[in-house]
Each structure stands twice: as C-alpha cells, then as structure tokens.
Motif scaffolding. Structure first.
Motif, PDB file in Angstrom:
ATOM      1  N   HIS A  25       7.118   8.797   4.253  1.00  0.00           N
ATOM      2  CA  HIS A  25       6.826  10.102   3.580  1.00  0.00           C
ATOM      3  C   HIS A  25       5.782   9.535   2.371  1.00  0.00           C
ATOM      4  O   HIS A  25       5.607   8.723   2.193  1.00  0.00           O
ATOM      5  CB  HIS A  25       8.264  10.474   2.827  1.00  0.00           C
ATOM      6  N   ALA A  26       5.006  10.835   2.338  1.00  0.00           N
ATOM      7  CA  ALA A  26       3.608  10.503   1.529  1.00  0.00           C
ATOM      8  C   ALA A  26       4.092  10.166   0.087  1.00  0.00           C
ATOM      9  O   ALA A  26       5.244  10.457  -0.453  1.00  0.00           O
ATOM     10  CB  ALA A  26       2.986  11.700   1.505  1.00  0.00           C
ATOM     11  N   GLY A  27       3.436   8.978  -0.335  1.00  0.00           N
ATOM     12  CA  GLY A  27       3.856   8.492  -1.690  1.00  0.00           C
ATOM     13  C   GLY A  27       4.696   7.325  -1.554  1.00  0.00           C
ATOM     14  O   GLY A  27       5.083   6.671  -2.557  1.00  0.00           O
ATOM     15  N   GLY A  28       5.281   7.074  -0.334  1.00  0.00           N
ATOM     16  CA  GLY A  28       6.063   5.885  -0.076  1.00  0.00           C
ATOM     17  C   GLY A  28       5.300   4.563  -0.190  1.00  0.00           C
ATOM     18  O   GLY A  28       4.185   4.636   0.321  1.00  0.00           O
ATOM     19  N   GLN A  29       5.973   3.490  -0.720  1.00  0.00           N
ATOM     20  CA  GLN A  29       5.421   2.152  -0.727  1.00  0.00           C
ATOM     21  C   GLN A  29       5.749   1.289   0.459  1.00  0.00           C
ATOM     22  O   GLN A  29       6.787   1.482   0.753  1.00  0.00           O
ATOM     23  CB  GLN A  29       5.472   1.421  -2.100  1.00  0.00           C
TER      24      GLN A  29
ATOM     25  N   ALA B 297       1.005  -1.199  -0.073  1.00  0.00           N
ATOM     26  CA  ALA B 297      -0.129  -0.121  -0.098  1.00  0.00           C
ATOM     27  C   ALA B 297       0.810   0.959  -0.123  1.00  0.00           C
ATOM     28  O   ALA B 297       2.200   1.258   0.540  1.00  0.00           O
ATOM     29  CB  ALA B 297      -0.912   0.025   1.184  1.00  0.00           C
ATOM     30  N   THR B 298       0.466   2.330  -0.440  1.00  0.00           N
ATOM     31  CA  THR B 298       1.046   3.683  -0.646  1.00  0.00           C
ATOM     32  C   THR B 298       0.501   4.628   0.561  1.00  0.00           C
ATOM     33  O   THR B 298      -0.749   4.592   0.817  1.00  0.00           O
ATOM     34  CB  THR B 298       0.610   4.221  -1.659  1.00  0.00           C
ATOM     35  N   LEU B 299       1.430   5.117   1.159  1.00  0.00           N
ATOM     36  CA  LEU B 299       1.075   6.004   2.319  1.00  0.00           C
ATOM     37  C   LEU B 299       0.482   7.458   1.960  1.00  0.00           C
ATOM     38  O   LEU B 299       0.979   8.053   0.814  1.00  0.00           O
ATOM     39  CB  LEU B 299       2.421   6.536   2.998  1.00  0.00           C
ATOM     40  N   ILE B 300      -0.761   7.691   2.318  1.00  0.00           N
ATOM     41  CA  ILE B 300      -1.480   8.921   2.012  1.00  0.00           C
ATOM     42  C   ILE B 300      -1.217  10.002   3.081  1.00  0.00           C
ATOM     43  O   ILE B 300      -0.900  11.315   2.499  1.00  0.00           O
ATOM     44  CB  ILE B 300      -2.986   8.693   1.824  1.00  0.00           C
ATOM     45  N   SER B 301      -1.456   9.809   4.172  1.00  0.00           N
ATOM     46  CA  SER B 301      -1.029  10.739   5.338  1.00  0.00           C
ATOM     47  C   SER B 301      -0.866  10.134   6.614  1.00  0.00           C
ATOM     48  O   SER B 301      -1.160   8.868   6.849  1.00  0.00           O
ATOM     49  CB  SER B 301      -2.654  11.877   5.237  1.00  0.00           C
TER      50      SER B 301
ATOM     51  N   VAL C 129       0.549   7.351  16.610  1.00  0.00           N
ATOM     52  CA  VAL C 129       0.605   7.672  15.143  1.00  0.00           C
ATOM     53  C   VAL C 129      -0.437   7.048  14.458  1.00  0.00           C
ATOM     54  O   VAL C 129      -0.105   5.509  14.620  1.00  0.00           O
ATOM     55  CB  VAL C 129       1.976   8.243  14.576  1.00  0.00           C
ATOM     56  N   THR C 130      -1.134   7.280  13.363  1.00  0.00           N
ATOM     57  CA  THR C 130      -2.063   6.458  12.789  1.00  0.00           C
ATOM     58  C   THR C 130      -1.529   6.861  11.213  1.00  0.00           C
ATOM     59  O   THR C 130      -1.653   8.030  10.686  1.00  0.00           O
ATOM     60  CB  THR C 130      -3.481   6.625  13.026  1.00  0.00           C
ATOM     61  N   LEU C 131      -1.041   5.931  10.662  1.00  0.00           N
ATOM     62  CA  LEU C 131      -0.799   6.040   9.177  1.00  0.00           C
ATOM     63  C   LEU C 131      -1.993   5.663   8.292  1.00  0.00           C
ATOM     64  O   LEU C 131      -2.563   4.478   8.540  1.00  0.00           O
ATOM     65  CB  LEU C 131       0.332   5.133   8.931  1.00  0.00           C
ATOM     66  N   PHE C 132      -2.208   6.354   7.187  1.00  0.00           N
ATOM     67  CA  PHE C 132      -3.496   6.121   6.430  1.00  0.00           C
ATOM     68  C   PHE C 132      -2.523   5.658   4.915  1.00  0.00           C
ATOM     69  O   PHE C 132      -2.176   6.587   4.485  1.00  0.00           O
ATOM     70  CB  PHE C 132      -4.350   7.352   6.250  1.00  0.00           C
ATOM     71  N   LEU C 133      -3.152   4.658   4.455  1.00  0.00           N
ATOM     72  CA  LEU C 133      -2.287   4.260   3.351  1.00  0.00           C
ATOM     73  C   LEU C 133      -3.511   3.487   2.223  1.00  0.00           C
ATOM     74  O   LEU C 133      -4.733   3.228   2.613  1.00  0.00           O
ATOM     75  CB  LEU C 133      -1.413   2.893   3.552  1.00  0.00           C
ATOM     76  N   GLU C 134      -3.137   3.254   1.158  1.00  0.00           N
ATOM     77  CA  GLU C 134      -4.079   2.859   0.025  1.00  0.00           C
ATOM     78  C   GLU C 134      -3.616   1.870  -0.780  1.00  0.00           C
ATOM     79  O   GLU C 134      -2.388   1.947  -1.282  1.00  0.00           O
ATOM     80  CB  GLU C 134      -4.563   4.239  -0.766  1.00  0.00           C
ATOM     81  N   ALA C 135      -4.421   0.877  -0.972  1.00  0.00           N
ATOM     82  CA  ALA C 135      -3.863  -0.082  -1.684  1.00  0.00           C
ATOM     83  C   ALA C 135      -4.231  -0.249  -3.026  1.00  0.00           C
ATOM     84  O   ALA C 135      -4.922   0.706  -3.476  1.00  0.00           O
ATOM     85  CB  ALA C 135      -4.483  -1.629  -1.171  1.00  0.00           C
ATOM     86  N   ALA C 136      -3.544  -0.916  -4.052  1.00  0.00           N
ATOM     87  CA  ALA C 136      -3.901  -0.958  -5.497  1.00  0.00           C
ATOM     88  C   ALA C 136      -5.197  -0.792  -5.939  1.00  0.00           C
ATOM     89  O   ALA C 136      -5.369   0.127  -6.780  1.00  0.00           O
ATOM     90  CB  ALA C 136      -3.117  -1.999  -6.188  1.00  0.00           C
TER      91      ALA C 136
END
Length: 362
Positions: free
Chosen positions: A341-345, A302-306, A314-321
């Motif tokens: 960092h935002a955009g990192g996989q 998944a890709t980090l969004i925020s 800390v809560t990381l929000f990510l998005e899968a494909a």
C-alpha cells in the motif's frame, strides 16, 4: 561476428552548425541484426538515412560490401528501407506495390508477378494480393511493406521504427515475423527503434546513441546488465543508481559510501582510488523487497510511492530517506505476501554480485 558487410568509419553529419552524428565507428557483420536506439534527436535516423544514401556524410566513410558508398545515390544501392509511415502507393493494389521495386529494375512482367506473389504468400497475405491498399489493416500494410522491400532479396534491409504505429499485440507478432525472416534469409537488418523491448527481443547487437554519439555497442544482455555509462544505465530498463565516494577496494569488489550507507559492487580494477566519486547500478529485477529487516549485504529502507502493472509484471516505485528513487520489478503473484500500500515502508536488498560499477568518468 561474421564477415563485415557495413563499415562506418569516423562518419559525421553536420546540418549547418549542428552536428547530428559525431564521428561514428560501427562494423556490422553479414547476416547480423543490429538495432539502433536512443532518445529523439540522438542521430539514429540520420545514421540510417546515410546508409540509405538519402543523406551524404560530412566526414568519414561508409563502406558496404567493401565499396565506398559516400557519393553513391540511393537508387544505385541495394539498401531498401521500410519506413515508419510505410510509404505504400495508394493507387496500386497489394501485388503491384510488391512488384514496384522489381519493375524499376527492369524485371519482366511474368517474373515480377511470380516473385511478388511468392513473397505475398510468404508473409501470409496471399488472400489480399489484388486488394486495394486502403482496405487493409495496419498489420497487413506492414506485411506489404516488408514484402516490397524483401522481394528484391537485398543484402541489407534498413527499417525505421516500422512497428511504431501498430497495436501492442500486433507488435509482438510482427517481431516474430521479422526475426524468422531475418534468420531464414540471412539478410543484414539495421533497425532503428525507440522501443527497448523490440531491440532486446530481436537484435544480435544493440547500438545506443546519445547526442549524436555512440554511447555503447553490445548484445542485449551486455547493454542491460553492464551499461557503459550513466546515460545508458538511465536510458535502458528499470535501473537503480547509487552515487557516493569509494571507501575501499580489494581484488574483486569495491565499496562506496553514500548518504544511504555503504554498498558494494564487483570490480576487475584493483586500483580503484579511495575518495573519488563512483556510481553503482542495480537492475530493478535484482532487488529483493521485504516487510521485515534483512541481514543482506546491501540494504535500504524506502517508502512505497506507486505501482505500475504490465501484464503479470509489476514495478514498484519507492523513495529512500534522502529522496533517492528505487524501482523494484517482480511477478504480480509475489505481491500477495507483501501487504502493498502507498506510504508503506519496505526493506530493499541485493547481492553484491548483482550490482554493476559504472566506469570512471562515465
């Protein structure tokens, strides 16, 4: 659970054609701390008002101490209520506000003064006893409202979002005050709140409501780790939900096939039907996150969004494909080695035993 003090038996409340509470069944033990939660308009405050006698049920029965209370007016019930607005009398000082309930019960002046001052001291506001209400801070007013409700030493205390107007640090302190008093006195508390942290920190059991219905009743751990349906899973905590079709099952686990791959969860039902839709829930604090690929049993890229920081968490929000959102919760110090960092996989993974299979048709 202790001997039942409160029983809601098929209780319903209609306002014209609108059904605010639908056939609610709930038993509350003597000395129990119950929190009722749910989104705005779910029926939690209406339920509390029916217990207080401010609303009459349209169907079903409310029993307190074994007595049917449907038609008993508020002033004949021993069910004081602490309001969100506190509803203190601005024309009375602190002591007089606390004395008010005793005065309405015909307690003589000397006795009600003694009892009021005792409770004012107990709630650590003795120095303000003769102070005008308007000169107090929010936290001090909250303690006055509690003293006024508790001075009559009721069996049952109703609380309608009593901490919602306080600053965050005062909320934590008042949670401690409420929990201590409830345990010391053995009074049954029914506490309505929007706050997950308040409910989970204080209550013996939590009632989750949705659209007028009770969605789940359980202790905080049961509610958080084993939600009864998708609504509860989405409403409570930071949960990740994956939906697919059942591929296989054996004596202790089920595997689902989703757009993101194959994932497993424990199950006690050995008759799970292959091909049916199913969802599994993974709490955000159960998900591991790494920069490198892992051989773990359940994995997603998944890709980090925020990011969201709350203290040291800390809560990381990510998005899968496929667009599925994932949440990962961890200690802030754990971020050091992740090069966030935002955009990192990132590679996400979790143990099968940390997943929860939602019941069928939930």
């Amino acid at each position: 659970m202790n001997e039942p003090l409160v029983v809601l038996d098929g209780v319903q409340k209609n306002f014209g054609d609108f059904v605010a509470v639908k056939r609610a069944d709930l038993t509350i033990g003597t000395g129990e701390f119950i929190a009722i939660m749910g989104p705005s308009g779910c029926g939690k405050t209406t339920t509390l008002r029916m217990l207080a006698g401010l609303e009459a049920p349209s169907a079903g029965d409310i029993r307190i101490g074994g007595k049917r209370m449907n038609d008993v007016p508020p002033h004949q019930r021993d069910t004081p209520m602490v309001w969100q607005s506190l509803a203190l009398f601005p024309f009375l000082n602190v002591r007089e506000n606390v004395e008010f309930g005793l005065k309405m019960r015909g307690v003589n002046a000397n006795e009600r003064r003694r009892r009021a001052l005792e409770w004012i001291e107990r709630l650590e506001i003795g120095e303000f006893a003769e102070r005008n209400i308007e000169t107090l801070s929010g936290g001090q007013k909250q303690r006055v409202a509690l003293a006024r409700s508790l001075v009559t030493e009721p069996q049952l205390l109703l609380l309608d979002e009593p901490l919602s107007a306080l600053d965050a640090h005062l909320v934590i302190r008042m949670q401690g005050v409420l929990t201590r008093l409830q345990r010391e006195l053995g009074i049954t508390f029914v506490y309505v709140t929007h706050s997950h942290s308040e409910a989970f920190a204080m209550a013996d059991r939590v009632v989750i409501m949705s659209q007028g219905e009770i969605a789940q009743i359980g202790n905080p751990r049961e509610i958080y780790r084993a939600p009864a349906n998708r609504f509860v899973a989405e409403f409570v905590g930071r949960n990740n939900i994956l939906t697919g079709t059942i591929e296989s099952s054996d004596t202790n686990q089920v595997t689902i096939n989703s757009a993101l791959g194959h994932f497993s969860a424990p199950t006690e039902d050995i008759h799970q039907k292959p091909g049916r839709s199913a969802s599994i829930v993974i709490a955000a604090d159960m998900v591991r996150i790494t920069r490198e690929a892992t051989t773990a049993e359940n994995t997603v890229v998944a890709t980090l969004i925020s990011e969201e920081f709350v203290g040291s968490i800390v809560t990381l929000f990510l998005e899968a494909a496929d667009g599925t959102e994932f949440k990962v919760q961890l200690q802030e110090r754990a971020l050091t080695d992740l090069d966030i960092h935002a955009g990192g996989q990132f590679h996400l993974s979790w143990a099968t035993t940390d997943a929860h299979l939602l019941p069928e048709n939930s």
